[in-house]
Design a protein around this motif. Structure first.
Motif, PDB file in Angstrom:
ATOM      1  N   ALA A  34       0.860  -1.186   0.000  1.00 25.73           N
ATOM      2  CA  ALA A  34       0.000   0.000   0.000  1.00 25.73           C
ATOM      3  C   ALA A  34       0.892   1.230   0.000  1.00 25.73           C
ATOM      4  O   ALA A  34       2.053   1.163   0.430  1.00 25.73           O
ATOM      5  CB  ALA A  34      -0.916  -0.006   1.216  1.00 25.73           C
ATOM      6  N   GLY A  35       0.354   2.329  -0.466  1.00 24.45           N
ATOM      7  CA  GLY A  35       1.191   3.514  -0.563  1.00 24.45           C
ATOM      8  C   GLY A  35       0.415   4.804  -0.420  1.00 24.45           C
ATOM      9  O   GLY A  35      -0.822   4.813  -0.408  1.00 24.45           O
ATOM     10  N   ALA A  49       5.275   7.411  -0.214  1.00 22.78           N
ATOM     11  CA  ALA A  49       5.793   6.309   0.600  1.00 22.78           C
ATOM     12  C   ALA A  49       4.990   5.043   0.304  1.00 22.78           C
ATOM     13  O   ALA A  49       3.846   5.128  -0.153  1.00 22.78           O
ATOM     14  CB  ALA A  49       5.697   6.641   2.082  1.00 22.78           C
ATOM     15  N   ALA A  50       5.605   3.885   0.574  1.00 18.70           N
ATOM     16  CA  ALA A  50       4.930   2.604   0.382  1.00 18.70           C
ATOM     17  C   ALA A  50       5.338   1.638   1.470  1.00 18.70           C
ATOM     18  O   ALA A  50       6.412   1.785   2.076  1.00 18.70           O
ATOM     19  CB  ALA A  50       5.256   2.026  -0.995  1.00 18.70           C
ATOM     20  N   ILE A  51       4.494   0.634   1.708  1.00 18.38           N
ATOM     21  CA  ILE A  51       4.743  -0.366   2.734  1.00 18.38           C
ATOM     22  C   ILE A  51       4.175  -1.703   2.279  1.00 18.38           C
ATOM     23  O   ILE A  51       3.129  -1.745   1.626  1.00 18.38           O
ATOM     24  CB  ILE A  51       4.113   0.071   4.086  1.00 18.38           C
ATOM     25  N   THR A  52       4.882  -2.786   2.603  1.00 18.05           N
ATOM     26  CA  THR A  52       4.322  -4.117   2.350  1.00 18.05           C
ATOM     27  C   THR A  52       3.484  -4.499   3.562  1.00 18.05           C
ATOM     28  O   THR A  52       3.927  -4.360   4.705  1.00 18.05           O
ATOM     29  CB  THR A  52       5.428  -5.166   2.128  1.00 18.05           C
ATOM     30  N   TRP A  53       2.278  -4.971   3.296  1.00 18.85           N
ATOM     31  CA  TRP A  53       1.324  -5.133   4.388  1.00 18.85           C
ATOM     32  C   TRP A  53       1.739  -6.234   5.359  1.00 18.85           C
ATOM     33  O   TRP A  53       1.584  -6.099   6.564  1.00 18.85           O
ATOM     34  CB  TRP A  53      -0.058  -5.455   3.808  1.00 18.85           C
ATOM     35  N   SER A  71       2.921   3.484   8.108  1.00 16.99           N
ATOM     36  CA  SER A  71       2.713   2.304   8.943  1.00 16.99           C
ATOM     37  C   SER A  71       1.338   1.726   8.656  1.00 16.99           C
ATOM     38  O   SER A  71       0.541   2.330   7.943  1.00 16.99           O
ATOM     39  CB  SER A  71       2.852   2.650  10.425  1.00 16.99           C
ATOM     40  N   ARG A  72       1.076   0.540   9.221  1.00 16.03           N
ATOM     41  CA  ARG A  72      -0.244  -0.060   9.025  1.00 16.03           C
ATOM     42  C   ARG A  72      -0.634  -0.833  10.278  1.00 16.03           C
ATOM     43  O   ARG A  72       0.214  -1.288  11.042  1.00 16.03           O
ATOM     44  CB  ARG A  72      -0.281  -0.981   7.788  1.00 16.03           C
ATOM     45  N   ASP A  73      -1.939  -0.954  10.466  1.00 14.17           N
ATOM     46  CA  ASP A  73      -2.504  -1.736  11.547  1.00 14.17           C
ATOM     47  C   ASP A  73      -3.285  -2.868  10.908  1.00 14.17           C
ATOM     48  O   ASP A  73      -4.364  -2.652  10.339  1.00 14.17           O
ATOM     49  CB  ASP A  73      -3.408  -0.860  12.420  1.00 14.17           C
ATOM     50  N   ASN A  74      -2.733  -4.057  10.968  1.00 14.09           N
ATOM     51  CA  ASN A  74      -3.356  -5.196  10.298  1.00 14.09           C
ATOM     52  C   ASN A  74      -4.754  -5.483  10.835  1.00 14.09           C
ATOM     53  O   ASN A  74      -5.675  -5.762  10.070  1.00 14.09           O
ATOM     54  CB  ASN A  74      -2.479  -6.438  10.462  1.00 14.09           C
ATOM     55  N   LEU A  81      -0.061   7.623   7.694  1.00 10.39           N
ATOM     56  CA  LEU A  81       1.096   8.411   7.278  1.00 10.39           C
ATOM     57  C   LEU A  81       1.290   9.495   8.333  1.00 10.39           C
ATOM     58  O   LEU A  81       0.496  10.433   8.418  1.00 10.39           O
ATOM     59  CB  LEU A  81       0.909   9.039   5.899  1.00 10.39           C
ATOM     60  N   GLN A  82       2.313   9.331   9.150  1.00  9.89           N
ATOM     61  CA  GLN A  82       2.671  10.344  10.141  1.00  9.89           C
ATOM     62  C   GLN A  82       3.598  11.344   9.471  1.00  9.89           C
ATOM     63  O   GLN A  82       4.662  10.957   8.970  1.00  9.89           O
ATOM     64  CB  GLN A  82       3.361   9.698  11.341  1.00  9.89           C
TER      65      GLN A  82
END
Length: 124
Positions: A34-35, A49-53, A71-74, A81-82
């Motif tokens: 996700a990005g 920015a991007a992150i792998t879940w 960051s992410r909250d599963n 995005l802070q």
């Protein structure tokens, strides 16, 4: 189908902070990335920015590195995005996006699902 809804935008003075949220619903999985992207007035939309879940690996545009944190909250299926030390040039509409790939992608074409966007305005 995946539905993405952003929140948390607003007006802030330079040097301030904001946290954007993106709630995901629908046919979400765990093996994807996700990005966040943004579009300033009169400019093209750009990668932020991007992150792998599943693994939480991250990647940032040089312009936001060390100031922004993705960051992410599963459990909540929510992307964050802070944004700290905000600058006037960070002003724009911020979009969250979801890929069907597990790779950290910086191209918009890699993200088939998009939110409606949330406005961030940084005053000098």
């Amino acid at each position: 189908q995946v539905l993405l809804v952003e929140s948390g935008g607003g007006l802030v003075q330079a040097g301030g902070s904001l946290r954007l949220s993106c709630a995901a619903s629908g046919r979400t999985g765990s093996n994807y990335a996700a990005g966040w992207f943004r579009q300033a007035p009169g400019k093209e939309r750009e990668f932020v920015a991007a992150i792998t879940w599943s693994e939480g690996r991250t990647y940032y545009a040089d312009s936001v590195k060390a100031r922004f944190t993705i960051s992410r909250d599963n459990a909540k299926s929510t992307l964050y995005l802070q944004m700290n030390s905000l600058k006037p040039e960070d002003t724009g509409i911020y979009y969250c996006a979801m890929s069907t790939s597990r790779y950290l992608l910086t191209s918009q074409g890699g993200y088939p699902y998009w939110g409606q966007g949330t406005q961030v305005t940084v005053s000098s």
